[in-house]
Design a protein around this motif. Structure first.
Motif, PDB file in Angstrom:
ATOM      1  N   ALA A 153      40.021  -5.635  -9.091  1.00  0.00           N
ATOM      2  CA  ALA A 153      40.604  -6.842  -9.750  1.00  0.00           C
ATOM      3  C   ALA A 153      42.249  -6.637  -9.821  1.00  0.00           C
ATOM      4  O   ALA A 153      43.077  -7.601  -9.576  1.00  0.00           O
ATOM      5  CB  ALA A 153      40.142  -7.166 -11.101  1.00  0.00           C
ATOM      6  N   ALA A 157      43.982  -9.679  -8.115  1.00  0.00           N
ATOM      7  CA  ALA A 157      44.607 -10.561  -8.838  1.00  0.00           C
ATOM      8  C   ALA A 157      46.251 -10.036  -9.142  1.00  0.00           C
ATOM      9  O   ALA A 157      46.839 -10.982 -10.130  1.00  0.00           O
ATOM     10  CB  ALA A 157      43.892 -11.138 -10.173  1.00  0.00           C
ATOM     11  N   ASN A 287      39.341 -14.735  -7.691  1.00  0.00           N
ATOM     12  CA  ASN A 287      39.212 -13.462  -6.574  1.00  0.00           C
ATOM     13  C   ASN A 287      39.280 -12.168  -7.531  1.00  0.00           C
ATOM     14  O   ASN A 287      38.663 -11.077  -7.063  1.00  0.00           O
ATOM     15  CB  ASN A 287      40.234 -13.351  -5.438  1.00  0.00           C
ATOM     16  CG  ASN A 287      39.881 -12.583  -4.406  1.00  0.00           C
ATOM     17  OD1 ASN A 287      38.773 -11.983  -3.991  1.00  0.00           O
ATOM     18  ND2 ASN A 287      40.958 -11.897  -3.704  1.00  0.00           N
ATOM     19  N   GLY A 288      40.115 -12.310  -8.488  1.00  0.00           N
ATOM     20  CA  GLY A 288      40.009 -11.207  -9.696  1.00  0.00           C
ATOM     21  C   GLY A 288      39.088 -10.989 -10.680  1.00  0.00           C
ATOM     22  O   GLY A 288      38.606 -10.047 -10.851  1.00  0.00           O
ATOM     23  N   VAL A 289      38.574 -12.349 -11.017  1.00  0.00           N
ATOM     24  CA  VAL A 289      37.379 -12.304 -12.180  1.00  0.00           C
ATOM     25  C   VAL A 289      36.297 -12.111 -11.520  1.00  0.00           C
ATOM     26  O   VAL A 289      35.608 -11.071 -12.412  1.00  0.00           O
ATOM     27  CB  VAL A 289      37.444 -13.717 -12.665  1.00  0.00           C
ATOM     28  CG1 VAL A 289      36.347 -13.968 -13.292  1.00  0.00           C
ATOM     29  CG2 VAL A 289      38.860 -14.004 -13.329  1.00  0.00           C
ATOM     30  N   ARG A 291      35.307  -9.770  -9.588  1.00  0.00           N
ATOM     31  CA  ARG A 291      35.056  -8.396  -9.150  1.00  0.00           C
ATOM     32  C   ARG A 291      34.540  -7.357 -10.352  1.00  0.00           C
ATOM     33  O   ARG A 291      33.518  -6.911 -10.268  1.00  0.00           O
ATOM     34  CB  ARG A 291      36.315  -7.594  -8.760  1.00  0.00           C
ATOM     35  CG  ARG A 291      36.745  -8.445  -7.476  1.00  0.00           C
ATOM     36  CD  ARG A 291      38.129  -7.779  -6.989  1.00  0.00           C
ATOM     37  NE  ARG A 291      38.932  -8.428  -5.735  1.00  0.00           N
ATOM     38  CZ  ARG A 291      39.543  -8.342  -4.862  1.00  0.00           C
ATOM     39  NH1 ARG A 291      40.115  -6.903  -4.748  1.00  0.00           N
ATOM     40  NH2 ARG A 291      39.755  -9.026  -4.128  1.00  0.00           N
ATOM     41  N   GLU A 344      33.478  -9.830  -4.986  1.00  0.00           N
ATOM     42  CA  GLU A 344      32.825  -8.791  -5.573  1.00  0.00           C
ATOM     43  C   GLU A 344      32.364  -7.556  -4.663  1.00  0.00           C
ATOM     44  O   GLU A 344      31.906  -6.596  -5.059  1.00  0.00           O
ATOM     45  CB  GLU A 344      31.313  -9.318  -6.222  1.00  0.00           C
ATOM     46  CG  GLU A 344      30.398  -9.543  -5.228  1.00  0.00           C
ATOM     47  CD  GLU A 344      30.583 -10.574  -4.121  1.00  0.00           C
ATOM     48  OE1 GLU A 344      30.197 -10.414  -2.978  1.00  0.00           O
ATOM     49  OE2 GLU A 344      31.397 -11.570  -4.200  1.00  0.00           O
ATOM     50  N   SER A 347      33.681  -4.272  -5.739  1.00  0.00           N
ATOM     51  CA  SER A 347      33.214  -3.571  -6.863  1.00  0.00           C
ATOM     52  C   SER A 347      31.588  -2.967  -6.638  1.00  0.00           C
ATOM     53  O   SER A 347      31.255  -1.969  -6.893  1.00  0.00           O
ATOM     54  CB  SER A 347      33.220  -4.382  -8.002  1.00  0.00           C
ATOM     55  OG  SER A 347      32.513  -5.492  -7.730  1.00  0.00           O
TER      56      SER A 347
END
Length: 426
Positions: A153, A157, A287-289, A291, A344, A347
């Motif tokens: 993330a 982000a 896009n960050g949240v 992950r 995701e 991750s």
């Protein structure tokens, strides 16, 4: 007195505290945030460079392709060196490289120098990305999905913190000054934070006694990994989801303009923006949240089950976006859903890879799998070929949705049984 009583014994390594583990994770995230602009901030520089030198946007964007390829395909070699010498030396050295890369860009008066800067930056970013994710996987065997997601993330982000300052500096002082000063600043921060990084010592982080997600007790070497069929199944799925999402995202602006919703104001959660601007804005956030969110979910319900949910949502979201693109509110919401269900992969796949192949060579083994990002990037231009061939971008969305649905089904039908079989054999 016996010989045994005189023999010195090496004391057992003490178990690392939670503060130590989370500190190492935070250091890795900071390093990732510092290199996010190398990829996600690039778009801010393309126009100003073209205005000054008139090389053409296509020629300038080749630099971005070079960056992505060097940032991904060299990670297996870089990962081997990180596993051998530790993250501190490799990542701090790469902080120098990413700083030099943007300084080269600041003075680049030819495409050759621009491409050279992209290659240097890609090499440095690959080491930092692979080393930070690999270190997170080693420190958190009990929450591997969450740790990998939080670290990824930072890259997905992290650019949100500096997009506005970079844009303002380009406007006020020119893109050369933005390249120069942000290059120096980001490089210095990486160097000093990397000096605090280290891999866990043997016995310092114990494997969970009863993990919610099955983990191997064996450490596979990279050569052994390449001999297992399950690796190539993961690689194909990574490419399918990566390319499918990138194809859809790349067509977002043309769709908004074709349906004439790009400039229509949309109000959601008290914020009003033009539909296209709104959609592109939430890209950075979601896009960050997604992950760490999907990584955390996978720690509880399993990697393949989470893959099925995320990839299926992505496929349905892409298809629904095509059908409802003429509604500006639905355009923003569905584009957000597509962004949320795409990132995701950064991750879930590193966590799955380390579950199967162990911690010792985690950076190298995931580095080999991470090259799928470079392969996916090469496939994205085929979307333009498909669009020209069919005369419409509808086919691109059909293909992108289908790739995600196929990957979702493979997670349960192919990957899960193969993973269980491989781990049982190991």
């Amino acid at each position: 007195m016996s010989v045994a009583s005189n023999a010195s014994t090496k004391p057992a390594t003490a178990t690392a505290s939670e503060a130590t583990r989370w500190g190492q994770l935070i250091f890795g995230i900071i390093c990732m945030v510092m290199i996010a602009n190398l990829q996600y901030g690039w778009t801010l520089f393309v126009g100003p460079i073209d205005q000054k030198y008139h090389w053409g946007r296509a020629a300038i964007q080749v630099a971005f392709t070079i960056f992505v390829l060097t940032e991904t395909w060299l990670v297996p070699i870089e990962g081997y060196l990180i596993d051998k010498f530790g993250p501190r030396i490799m990542i701090s050295g790469s902080g120098v490289l990413v700083g030099i890369a943007w300084i080269i860009n600041a003075y680049a008066d030819s495409l050759f120098l621009l491409y050279l800067g992209a290659a240097v930056g890609g090499i440095g970013a690959g080491v930092i990305y692979g080393g930070s994710v690999g270190n997170a996987l080693k420190w958190f065997p009990d929450r591997r999905g969450l740790a990998a997601g939080l670290t990824a993330a930072g890259f997905g982000a992290g650019s949100a913190l500096t997009v506005i300052p970079i844009a303002n500096m380009i406007q006020s002082s020119g893109y050369e000054a933005a390249f120069f000063w942000f290059g120096i600043g980001q490089g210095i921060i990486v160097i000093f934070i990397a000096l605090l990084l280290r891999a866990p010592e043997a016995g310092e982080v114990a494997a969970p006694a009863t993990p919610a997600v099955q983990q191997t007790r064996r450490d596979y070497t990279p050569t052994e990994v390449l001999k297992t069929p399950v690796f190539y199944v993961m690689y194909f799925m990574f490419v399918a989801v990566g390319a499918g999402g990138l194809m859809a995202i790349a067509q977002l602006a043309p769709i908004a303009k074709d349906y004439k919703v790009d400039g229509i104001p949309v109000t959601l959660l008290g914020l009003t923006l033009p539909a296209l601007t709104f959609a592109l804005t939430i890209d950075r956030v979601l896009n960050g949240v997604c992950r760490p969110f999907f990584g955390w979910v996978s720690d509880h319900i399993g990697r393949e089950n989470t893959m099925f949910i995320a990839f299926f949502i992505e496929g349905v979201g892409i298809y629904a976006l095509l059908l409802c693109a003429d509604n500006p509110v639905l355009f923003v919401i569905l584009s957000g859903l597509v962004f949320f269900a795409w990132g995701e992969i950064y991750s879930l796949f590193p966590a799955t890879c380390t579950d199967i192949y162990g911690r010792k060579f985690a950076t190298t083994n995931y580095g080999m799998l991470y090259t799928a990002k470079g392969t996916a990037a090469l496939l994205v231009p085929l979307a333009n070929v498909l669009t020209n061939w069919t005369g419409s971008w509808h086919a691109v969305f059909y293909v992108a949705a289908a790739l995600n649905i196929v990957a979702a089904m493979m997670a349960l039908v192919v990957l899960k049984p193969m993973r269980i079989k491989t781990m049982a054999r190991g």
